[in-house]
Write an enzyme that holds these catalytic residues in place. Structure first.
Site, PDB file in Angstrom:
ATOM      1  N   ARG A 140      -6.676   5.533   6.775  1.00 14.81           N
ATOM      2  CA  ARG A 140      -5.759   6.548   6.260  1.00 14.81           C
ATOM      3  C   ARG A 140      -6.429   7.919   6.386  1.00 14.81           C
ATOM      4  O   ARG A 140      -7.650   8.041   6.239  1.00 14.81           O
ATOM      5  CB  ARG A 140      -5.398   6.274   4.797  1.00 14.81           C
ATOM      6  CG  ARG A 140      -4.531   5.043   4.579  1.00 14.81           C
ATOM      7  CD  ARG A 140      -3.119   5.237   5.108  1.00 14.81           C
ATOM      8  NE  ARG A 140      -2.233   4.116   4.825  1.00 14.81           N
ATOM      9  CZ  ARG A 140      -2.020   3.095   5.650  1.00 14.81           C
ATOM     10  NH1 ARG A 140      -2.652   3.056   6.816  1.00 14.81           N
ATOM     11  NH2 ARG A 140      -1.178   2.126   5.325  1.00 14.81           N
ATOM     12  N   HIS A 157      -0.924   7.882  14.744  1.00 15.76           N
ATOM     13  CA  HIS A 157      -0.820   6.644  13.949  1.00 15.76           C
ATOM     14  C   HIS A 157      -0.144   5.540  14.765  1.00 15.76           C
ATOM     15  O   HIS A 157       0.862   4.947  14.346  1.00 15.76           O
ATOM     16  CB  HIS A 157      -0.067   6.901  12.645  1.00 15.76           C
ATOM     17  CG  HIS A 157      -0.454   5.958  11.545  1.00 15.76           C
ATOM     18  ND1 HIS A 157      -0.421   6.304  10.228  1.00 15.76           N
ATOM     19  CD2 HIS A 157      -0.884   4.672  11.576  1.00 15.76           C
ATOM     20  CE1 HIS A 157      -0.816   5.281   9.486  1.00 15.76           C
ATOM     21  NE2 HIS A 157      -1.103   4.271  10.285  1.00 15.76           N
TER      22      HIS A 157
END
Length: 366
Positions: A279, A327
């Site tokens: 993250r 991502h």
């Protein structure tokens, strides 16, 4: 949306349940039919959570009747509690549960939460090692040379192979273990870091979903293990002359900005390469930019940022020696089969009273 209801089947204990698969995959009719036959009376609804324009469908975008009576939910985004009052089991498509803390269903201990940990490990590990090899062998430099048809002298640049270089894996779960497997094949030395101590062979085993032939199920690859929740323990790990740091741990309040100025200074001893596929909040991005601009570290690869999407004027876009992707490391054509396999296994375990796989620890959120 499509729905299927069984008229036959082998297992009856889910006969009063309604399953909603709200996932980024087109419906697999063969799998739906198989599930309906296996679980007598189970009603199955499937909604693809991505539009044809590649945007995310929000839970509130669905018609109210889609949510009516749902008791079993496969999703990534948390719906409002008003939409899922009867839900008793949640299977997440993600490897962590950082979107859910604070949600009433998550706070209800009677509702079981499981992740899809392990389904993303092969492709994410390939992204990590691919980014590492690209940097160490200067692939981006040669890609730029191709744009101008420039044949550079082979003596004009340097390259490093991976043999005997040391990789530190911050978070030795399913993804970290597959990274270790690939790095080990390259001849790298593996150092592993976990929050809790793994001092015995039993404690080093992986109990999460594992794609056959991948990972480190028995925890045999690391030559050295580190553990602890305090920053001092993390710093000790980072001070081990690492050439490559892989960040693959869940994001919690404990791990937010676990990599900042002090930690990057420690990694500067060997000018480590930093790869983050977990993250964006794990890294203080201002500190990372400074480390890249000053040459404190040799480079970095980020598949995650804070925020996402990353604004066009964010300085990360112009940081040197940085690979930035939106991502996507979790993506592969094989993911759908793995996600459905995890769900099917857990539904069968739920129906027959067996321990489920990838059950979320509500305190650690993974």
């Amino acid at each position: 949306m499509s729905a299927s209801e069984s008229a036959g089947g082998e297992i009856t204990s889910l006969g009063n349940d309604v399953l909603l698969a709200f996932i980024p995959l087109a419906e697999n009719p063969e799998w739906t039919e198989k599930l309906a036959k296996k679980f007598k009376g189970l009603q199955i609804r499937w909604v693809k959570s991505i539009t044809p324009e590649h945007t995310i469908v929000k839970p509130d975008d669905l018609p109210a009747e889609t949510w009516d009576g749902v008791t079993l939910l496969y999703t990534f985004l948390p719906p409002r509690i008003e939409l899922i009052p009867k839900v008793r089991f949640v299977q997440l498509t993600s490897a962590g549960a950082d979107k859910w803390p604070g949600h009433p269903k998550y706070q209800d201990e009677s509702v079981v939460f499981c992740t899809s940990n392990g389904s993303h490990a092969p492709q994410i590990a390939e992204w990590v090692i691919g980014a590492w090899l690209s940097h160490e062998h200067g692939f981006r430099r040669y890609a730029e040379n191709m744009k101008t048809a420039h044949w550079e002298s082979p003596f004009a640049s340097n390259a490093r192979d991976s043999t005997a270089q040391r990789v530190g894996i911050l978070g030795y779960g399913a993804i970290g273990r597959q990274c270790a497997r690939l790095a080990s094949a390259l001849g790298m030395e593996i150092y592993a870091y976990t929050r809790s101590e793994r001092s015995s062979p039993k404690s080093r085993k992986d109990d999460s979903y594992c794609v056959p032939g991948t990972g480190d199920p028995d925890g045999l690859l690391p030559s050295k293990w580190f553990h602890g929740a305090a920053r001092e323990a993390v710093n000790d790990f980072l001070a081990q002359d690492l050439d490559l740091l892989i960040i693959s741990l869940p994001l919690t309040e404990e791990t937010r900005h676990i990599i900042s100025h002090e930690q990057l200074a420690l990694l500067g001893k060997k000018k480590a390469f930093v790869a983050n596929i977990a993250r964006g909040g794990h890294i203080n991005q201002d500190a990372l930019i400074q480390a890249l601009e000053s040459g404190q570290i040799r480079g970095a690869a980020l598949d995650v940022t804070d925020p996402e999407p990353l604004p066009a004027d964010h300085p990360l876009w112009k940081a040197p020696n940085l690979l930035l992707t939106p991502h996507v490391s979790w993506k592969t054509d094989s993911l759908g089969k793995r996600l459905l396999d995890i769900l099917e296994q857990n539904l069968e375990k739920l129906a027959t009273g067996q321990p489920l796989i990838n059950v979320v620890n509500r305190k650690l959120h993974y």
